[in-house]
Design a protein around this motif. Structure first.
Motif, PDB file in Angstrom:
ATOM      1  N   LYS A  18      33.721 -29.576 -19.580  1.00  0.00           N
ATOM      2  CA  LYS A  18      32.535 -29.217 -20.362  1.00  0.00           C
ATOM      3  C   LYS A  18      32.448 -27.702 -20.359  1.00  0.00           C
ATOM      4  O   LYS A  18      32.514 -27.071 -19.303  1.00  0.00           O
ATOM      5  CB  LYS A  18      31.273 -29.819 -19.755  1.00  0.00           C
ATOM      6  N   ASN A  94      27.232 -29.640 -31.196  1.00  0.00           N
ATOM      7  CA  ASN A  94      26.984 -29.650 -29.760  1.00  0.00           C
ATOM      8  C   ASN A  94      27.425 -31.001 -29.182  1.00  0.00           C
ATOM      9  O   ASN A  94      27.077 -32.045 -29.720  1.00  0.00           O
ATOM     10  CB  ASN A  94      25.493 -29.416 -29.511  1.00  0.00           C
ATOM     11  N   GLY A  95      28.205 -30.965 -28.116  1.00  0.00           N
ATOM     12  CA  GLY A  95      28.656 -32.188 -27.454  1.00  0.00           C
ATOM     13  C   GLY A  95      29.964 -32.750 -27.973  1.00  0.00           C
ATOM     14  O   GLY A  95      30.492 -33.701 -27.396  1.00  0.00           O
TER      15      GLY A  95
END
Length: 107
Positions: A18, A94-95
């Motif tokens: 991440k 995002n993600g």
């Protein structure tokens, strides 16, 4: 992490990390350069980017994103013509998971 942090799941070889993107509007070339120099909590580089492949050819690296319709990784080119591309130009949110793709070039 703050509520409006922009996080990507960066995948390279068998490793997935991440990664917080400080400026998602930055050019892809800038983001790749930042990733090349990113240091993890252990004080070591997050990813090892070999500069040559097993045949001795110099390597460059690109981001890639899976095309959900054909399930293939599409390379996100950092420039198209004279225009620097950003994550938004490729619909990266995002993600999302983004892949690091080594690309040998003639030396």
């Amino acid at each position: 992490m703050e509520e409006n942090d922009f996080l990507l799941n960066i995948v390279y070889k068998n490793k997935s990390v991440k990664f917080k993107v400080v400026n998602p509007d930055a050019p892809l070339a800038t983001l790749m350069n930042n990733l090349r120099h990113a240091i993890g909590g252990d004080g070591r580089l997050v990813f090892d980017f070999p500069s040559i492949d097993e045949t001795g050819a110099p390597l460059d690296y690109f981001f890639g994103k899976e095309d959900p319709e054909v399930h293939e990784i599409r390379v996100l080119r950092p420039r198209i013509g004279r225009t620097d591309q950003t994550l938004a130009d490729y619909g990266v949110k995002n993600g999302d998971s983004i892949y690091l793709i080594p690309d040998p070039f003639p030396g």
